[in-house]
Structures are given as C-alpha cells and as structure tokens.
Design an enzyme around this catalytic site. Structure first.
Site, mmCIF file in Angstrom:
data_model
loop_
_atom_site.group_PDB
_atom_site.id
_atom_site.type_symbol
_atom_site.label_atom_id
_atom_site.label_comp_id
_atom_site.label_asym_id
_atom_site.label_seq_id
_atom_site.Cartn_x
_atom_site.Cartn_y
_atom_site.Cartn_z
ATOM 1 N N SER A 241 -9.368 -8.112 4.007
ATOM 2 C CA SER A 241 -9.392 -9.515 3.597
ATOM 3 C C SER A 241 -8.486 -10.325 4.511
ATOM 4 O O SER A 241 -7.885 -9.792 5.446
ATOM 5 C CB SER A 241 -8.924 -9.651 2.148
ATOM 6 O OG SER A 241 -7.543 -9.300 2.044
ATOM 7 N N LYS A 242 -8.381 -11.605 4.224
ATOM 8 C CA LYS A 242 -7.603 -12.500 5.077
ATOM 9 C C LYS A 242 -6.139 -12.084 5.187
ATOM 10 O O LYS A 242 -5.487 -12.372 6.188
ATOM 11 C CB LYS A 242 -7.697 -13.935 4.549
ATOM 12 C CG LYS A 242 -9.070 -14.567 4.778
ATOM 13 C CD LYS A 242 -9.089 -16.020 4.315
ATOM 14 C CE LYS A 242 -10.446 -16.645 4.584
ATOM 15 N NZ LYS A 242 -10.501 -18.057 4.131
ATOM 16 N N ARG A 243 -5.637 -11.416 4.159
ATOM 17 C CA ARG A 243 -4.215 -11.020 4.226
ATOM 18 C C ARG A 243 -3.965 -10.004 5.324
ATOM 19 O O ARG A 243 -2.827 -9.774 5.722
ATOM 20 C CB ARG A 243 -3.756 -10.466 2.871
ATOM 21 C CG ARG A 243 -4.369 -9.126 2.493
ATOM 22 C CD ARG A 243 -3.792 -8.591 1.191
ATOM 23 N NE ARG A 243 -4.411 -7.351 0.792
ATOM 24 C CZ ARG A 243 -5.526 -7.264 0.102
ATOM 25 N NH1 ARG A 243 -6.160 -8.378 -0.256
ATOM 26 N NH2 ARG A 243 -6.043 -6.100 -0.234
#
Length: 468
Positions: A241-243
């Site tokens: 994910s974006k993290r």
C-alpha cells in the site's frame, strides 16, 4: 481450445498502473511472448462513475514504459455491453437463466430472517422456477440458474485444484434491472470472444472463477486455463500500500529505475527459475512458466530492485541509456539534457554505468561532463583544491598541451609530476578531481580527462588556478 496461446491484461481505469497490476501484465506478456502467442489488452471500464480517460492514459503510459507491447487494438469492455446482454438473453431463452422480480427490500428481509434463524443467507429467488404466466409487470433482473448440488472444480495452475460446493453459489445476476450487464458476465464473454486461452490474474479473483465457470458451462464454452497468482506484500508482510512507498509503475520511472531492471525484478517477484536472479528479457521469455509461480505472497524489496537495476544499467547499450535517461527526466518533470550534454553523457557512459543503480545516481556521477564552465565548487572540492601543491595546475598545463591524449601517456605525465614533487599521484587526485568536476567524488581523473578532451581540461585547470 486454440493451439495459439492468448493471454490478456484487463485493468480497470480508475487510477494509475499499480505495481501489482504491472506484474500481472508482465506475467501475461512473458507467457504469451515466450510461446509465440498473443498478448491482448482490455480496459474494463464498465464502472462509468470511476473510469476516466486520464486513468486509461496512465495505464497505457505505464505499460509503454515497461515495454509491454500488446497485440491488436485496445478493447473497451463498456463498448461490448450489447454483446454481453445478448449472451444473457440467450441463456434466458434456453431456460438457463430466469427473470427475478424480487425487490432489494425483499432480498434484505430474506437475509435478515435467515440470519435470525441461523440459516444460510445465500438468496434463493422464488422466481427461479416460476411460470412466465405469473410474471408481473415490474422491473426484474436476469439471474443465471446455479447448479444446486455437486461441486465445481477450478483447476488452477498455481493454486492446484480448488473445489467449491455448488450449494454455496447463488443465482448470480447477469443483467441489472436497467438491462446493463454485470462485470462477472462481461469478463467471461470478453475472454471467450477474444479467444483468451489462459487467464493469469491475482488470487483475489479466485472466488470469482467458480461463478464465472457457471457461465462457461451454461454456454457450453471451454473455460480457459486458470492461474491465480498471490498478491504482493510490503517488507512488513502486509498487503502493498501507499505506506510502503511508490505504488504506480510511472512513479518508479520518475524515480529513475530502468525499465529492464523493473521487468527483471517484477518477474522474480513471486516466480523463480532455479536460483537465477539476474536475466534478460529473452531469457525470461524462454524460462517463464506457470509452474514456477509460488503460492505465497511475494515481498517487495527495494534493495533487490536497486541491485538488479544496477546490473541492467551496466549491460545496457550507451545510446539506449541516453534515450531512457531523457525519458526519465521528462517523467520526473526535470529539464532535458541539451544535445551537447547528451553527447557528453554518451561518451562518458563507459565510466559511469558500472556502479549506478538508478539514473539519478548515474547523472550525479556524470556531473563533470554535464556541468559548464565556470564550475561551482562544492565545499569538499574547495578544501581539496586549497590543499593542492602550489602552482600544480599552472605547471601541469604546458606538459599536457604537448602529450598525446591517451590514457597511458596521461598517466605517465601525472605520475612523473608527482615523483618530481616527491609525492604520490593519490595526493594529487583530490585537487585534480576538484578542478575537473567541482566535486570530490567523481569517476577517475584519467576517465574525466579522456571524456572532456584536452581543450576543456586545460580551460578548467586555468579557471581553478585563477580561483586558487
């Protein structure tokens, strides 16, 4: 089934080309290209509220950067809606589907009641076997008649045989009450009509396969070979994910990763060929098979990506690197190289590309040939130049004016100069790097001299001597 392998990549145009989607596209591309087959592209744009032309363009640009060329025209799923509805109506005519007049309120009430009684909430429509004579003048959906007993087996090349009890399958809606086809129907009809022989996609679609098999069986169509591949996780083992950083393929282009390195890394992300880590496109096409795909989620590792990218930069043709670097600069919204800078970069490539893992690293090493006079000295370069033997650059100039501009002769001149000063060449290298590049960390002094040429070297020595 056709003897020709036909694979497809079918993204939804609701955003960029996700790195997971890029890997799915790559696997399909490799499987088809390695077998002389066809690789098709279909944009699944039936969700009109979320599908955008910009997202479609981003997907196409991401695939173009990765070099994943497709055969034929791009297919729009939305534009095939009439054909999808035609198949649903054919099943209706054949008694393999039926009109369901149950309202959303009735379905919700059924599920609430079933839940309260501890029964299955799988909706069973009372209209499944109703006589047409009893049909009201009211909106309806078209549902397929799911098998009521037995099992459906998905023979998956990655997951193995997956068996699903048919009593766990509902009578899936094929056409909504407004006559529009649902995604599940559209996918099957498109894959059949496009002649797709192998469906290679994420294992988050595995549950869909059993429902889609109902349509294949009802239509008497041969299903494709299924291969549901595990998703990509981040280093922490959680879904990417974006993290975890960049997610879109074009983000990696803008970060300066070469496409060949990204292809190599994505191919190894969940697939293996023995212990081979580094390989070319041709080797990947020859080696790639479905049996090499693992069942466990792959973990994205930036260090491994950078390592492979560095190896690909090292073997790439200089002219090709020049072109891809210009494309990187455009993707990163940075100023392009001038023709003179690009020419210099290509001349210098032999002494730059062996140790660079990304294009920003390579361009940093190339500063000496990209910069123009007068050079701006960084702090370390200024200190190095200040510590140079007095008059060094001025004394070297006449010796370099007459020497042949070959590495051996340049080394001889500079080593003789060091001996005359009763020191070693290594003591002179720092000031020379500073004078030639304005930096303390550079390629070798001799490589820079050879790339820059006599006139530019002497001019830079003159500038540095004047500033000393």
């Amino acid at each position: 089934m056709s003897d020709t392998v036909v694979t497809r990549f079918a993204p939804s145009p609701t955003g960029f080309l996700h790195i997971g989607g890029a890997r799915t596209a790559l696997f399909n591309w490799l499987y088809a290209r390695g077998r002389g087959g066809k690789f098709l592209l279909r944009i699944e744009d039936t969700d009109r509220a979320r599908s955008t032309p910009e997202a479609t363009a981003a997907i196409l640009q991401g695939m173009a950067w990765l070099g994943l060329d497709h055969d034929g025209e791009v297919v729009s799923q939305f534009e095939q809606a009439g054909r999808h509805a035609e198949v649903a109506l054919q099943l209706l005519d054949q008694g393999k589907a039926y009109k369901c007049f149950s309202t959303q309120e009735e379905i919700a009430e059924f599920r609430e009641s079933a839940k309260a009684k501890g029964r299955s909430t799988l909706f069973r429509s009372p209209w499944r076997d109703a006589s047409p004579d009893t049909h009201p003048e009211a909106p309806y959906v078209v549902r397929i008649k799911a098998p009521l007993d037995g099992t459906t087996v998905i023979r998956d090349e990655v997951q193995g045989d997956v068996t699903i009890r048919n009593d766990q399958l509902d009578d899936m809606v094929l056409l909504r009450s407004d006559g529009t086809p649902v995604y599940m129907l559209a996918v099957v009809v498109d894959d059949h009509d496009m002649g797709v022989t192998h469906v290679i996609r994420g294992d988050d679609h595995l549950n869909n396969a059993a429902r889609q098999m109902m349509i294949y069986q009802a239509m008497g169509w041969e299903p494709p070979v299924w291969a549901h591949i595990p998703l990509i996780h981040g280093p922490d083992g959680k879904k990417l994910s974006k993290r975890h950083g960049a997610l879109g393929a074009q983000e990696y282009q803008a970060m300066g990763y070469p496409a060949s390195g990204m292809r190599n890394y994505l191919a190894r992300l969940g697939w293996s060929h023995g212990d081979d880590e580094f390989f070319t496109d041709e080797q990947a096409k020859e080696w790639f098979d479905l049996g090499g795909i693992g069942k466990s989620p792959a973990r994205f590792d930036v260090k491994k990506l950078e390592n492979l990218c560095g190896q690909h930069i090292a073997i790439e043709e200089d002219a090709a690197l020049r072109q891809e670097i210009q494309e990187y600069l455009a993707a990163a919204e940075l100023s392009p190289l001038t023709d003179a800078q690009a020419d210099g970069l290509e001349r210098a490539m032999y002494c730059l590309k062996d140790r660079a893992k990304t294009f920003p690293e390579l361009l940093e090493k190339a500063h000496f040939v990209l910069a123009s006079r007068p050079l701006e000295m960084d702090d370390k370069a200024q200190k190095a130049l200040a510590g140079a033997p007095e008059g060094m650059l001025t004394e070297l100039t006449p010796q370099l004016q007459s020497v042949s501009w070959e590495r051996d002769d340049l080394e001889a001149v500079l080593n003789s100069f060091a001996e005359a000063r009763e020191t070693k060449f290594g003591k002179l290298a720092g000031p020379l790097r500073a004078a030639l590049a304005g930096r303390a960390v550079t390629p070798s002094v001799f490589d820079m001299m050879l790339v820059l040429g006599r006139d530019e070297v002497l001019a830079r020595f003159s500038d540095a001597a004047a500033d000393a």
